[in-house]
Design an enzyme around this catalytic site. Sequence first.
Site, PDB file in Angstrom:
ATOM      1  N   ASP A   5      52.117  14.940  47.343  1.00 34.10           N
ATOM      2  CA  ASP A   5      51.336  15.594  46.300  1.00 34.10           C
ATOM      3  C   ASP A   5      51.061  14.525  45.244  1.00 34.10           C
ATOM      4  OD1 ASP A   5      49.946  17.318  44.685  1.00 34.10           O
ATOM      5  OD2 ASP A   5      51.357  18.975  44.893  1.00 34.10           O
TER       6      ASP A   5
HETATM    7  C1  BGC Z   1      48.186  19.839  43.437  1.00 28.68           C
HETATM    8  C2  BGC Z   1      47.689  19.742  44.854  1.00 28.68           C
HETATM    9  C3  BGC Z   1      46.310  19.130  44.854  1.00 28.68           C
HETATM   10  C4  BGC Z   1      46.378  17.775  44.185  1.00 28.68           C
HETATM   11  C5  BGC Z   1      45.043  17.056  44.143  1.00 28.68           C
HETATM   12  C6  BGC Z   1      48.095  18.512  42.709  1.00 28.68           C
HETATM   13  O1  BGC Z   1      48.371  18.663  41.369  1.00 28.68           O
HETATM   14  O2  BGC Z   1      49.515  20.324  43.428  1.00 28.68           O
HETATM   15  O3  BGC Z   1      47.664  21.010  45.438  1.00 28.68           O
HETATM   16  O4  BGC Z   1      45.826  19.050  46.155  1.00 28.68           O
HETATM   17  O5  BGC Z   1      46.812  17.955  42.853  1.00 28.68           O
HETATM   18  O6  BGC Z   1      44.153  17.653  43.282  1.00 28.68           O
END
Ligand code: BGC
Length: 721
Positions: free
Chosen positions: A261
Amino acid sequence: MINISFSIRSIFALVCVVVVTLQSTAQAVKTSAKIEDLVKKMTLEEKVAMIHATSSFTSGGVARLGIPEIVMSDGPHGVRVEHGRDWEADKNVYDSGTYLPTGVCLAATWNPSLGYEFGKVLGSEANYRGKDIILGPGINIIRTPLNGRNFEYQSEDPFLISRMTVGYINGVQGQGVSACVKHYIANNQEVNRNFVNVHMSERALREIYLPGFKAAVTEANVNTLMGSYNLFRGQYATQNSYLINQILKTEWNFKGAVISDWGAVHNTMEALWNGCDIEMGTDLSMLPNPNYGKFFMGDTVLKLVRSGQIPESLVDEKVRRILYVMTKTNMLDGKRMKGEYNTAAHQKTAATVAEEGIVLLKNENNILPLASSVKSIAVIGYNAERKQSMGGGSSQVRAFYEVTPLEGIKKMAGSTSITYSPGYKIERGAKADAALIQQAVDAASKSEMAILVVGWTHGYNYSVWSDNAYDAEDTDKPDMKMPFGQDELVKAVLKANPNTIVVLMGGGPIDMSEWIASAKGIVQAWYPGMEGGNALAKIIFGKLNPSGKLPMTFPKKLDDVPAHKLGTYPHDAKKNLYYLDDIYVGYRYYDTYKVAPEFAFGFGLSYTSFSYSNLKVSGNSKKVIVTLTVKNIGKVAGADVAQVYVHQQKSTLARPEKELKGFQKVFLNPEESKQITITLNEDAFKYFNENLNKWVMEPGVFDILVGNSSRDIKLSGKVNL
Ligand code: BGC
């Protein structure tokens, strides 16, 4: 003494490293000659460039060898079009796309073929926009109604999640684009998601939290998977040896790439050894001139290899996995499918998901559908005119258009007069606004009927705090009560005009205790996407018969929720979060411990009724066949979801009262009946015996319970296995 225990620990750590190394080598993905050839030709610098971000949504390529960068995009319910590299808008494209209903609405359709269609829209639009990976589906278990991201997720039940997820991933990947199932694992709340250390039993892990991910890997062959922010049993999930090396890559034989993540990697060695393949994130500190070499899986890796602290083969394995994903999606031969964007067919999918996902919860005296004789309607509530697509955090979508409930109702109202009054202000912490309530009450009492559109709301901006979001990333809802004084509004309007329908928007249940008894009609509309207002209006005016079913239990109040009653939500003083509710999540808890919910898992009304008959159960422990007849005994066409729950009468370890193991959505004309067959394989009867640390099939009698919610069992049979 201290030294001795320290050296024992060091030896143990060394042994672990050796074991993991051997495992990684043994499980190294078998790759094609092309991949081997590329790896051989690459310099160490080129390899390392591939295992970390090169901008907020890309990871590195090697141009001289024809290896492109990987371009990723959120999100679960639409291609996140406005962001290119490092938060800049994409400049050369028409930048608004299809905004599908959010995950929870998709799950409420209980229609896996719509999961496929949904994924297909995403894959197609991703192709059109040059995105290689769609960062979805989000499939974390809905454990508490407060989780700010429940709207993106699907259900409290691992079986329902698995069925919808496999369809979704096949839909995306059928377009030659990778899906990225997320967030692995135990990211079941947003409060302190970067720090909470989740502890759960092995049984809860295996029976509740893993099955959706397992189905994504072993049935849908998902190409990529995203590690979550939180810690799991003391180690960050994105760099967690047990979760990634052991379960994902060894037990499930996952061949694709693990993506962190955004900013979830915290330690180079752990990330490298424990299976993280690409470190993603945004280098906020250096914007507007980011330096992604600074990432944990950046320049440090070069130093570690050069100084002999890690073998280059460790990096090679990650590169092979990334190249494997590229070969699966034609990224190396440039044969990308063209894709389509904002087509009528895509909008139709958005409409169908909303039409099948909206749930009718209460319909006293058949207040719905509205009689055609109704001359005037007061539509009340800010959610009636609020566009939701740009809210919620990373899943935001710039929608090509978004039909609000008010627009949908106006369009379908014909000669019926519609007046609108907002009823409340969206302002964090705002209490009931007396003047707005009075305005709404006046409008309601002057009209024949009122439709209240209330509930949770997203913010408009990514920054959830700035815009009063109550269903958004990085924050949980403070409680199950509606914000902004909406309970006061609902009570006042219901009093002024008892012919009022309450439409609830949001990612899950709210506490309705203050007014539910006097509300004749209640509709759960979730966040129903760009066509949501039309779908809702069709249901209200009877152009469409609702068939959505709750993918999670709606408890009466927060205190009833096992995560809150038994767990340590949001965490203890040391940031530990114990899942003491164990396997008793959702209806597994309410039904076993006899806690009456407001609306049960699987529940949803229709404008017609169905009869269930002729249950036959036969088979052996490898395969049990359940057949039954469902008949539409009402006057309009409609669909019901026949749900098959299994209950083992006696087992060594306690098991829940019932567990969903099969379902089928049946569409029937009036008087039509269909015989349906649902097959249960041996997994449907097994449970994870923690004492033996394995799945077991214990012989005995199993009840086969068939109904259209976990609390409305219409037929029951038995099978002795
Ligand atoms: C989120 C993810 C997301 C990523 C990219 C993160 O803060 O938890 O679900 O895909 O950001 O935007």
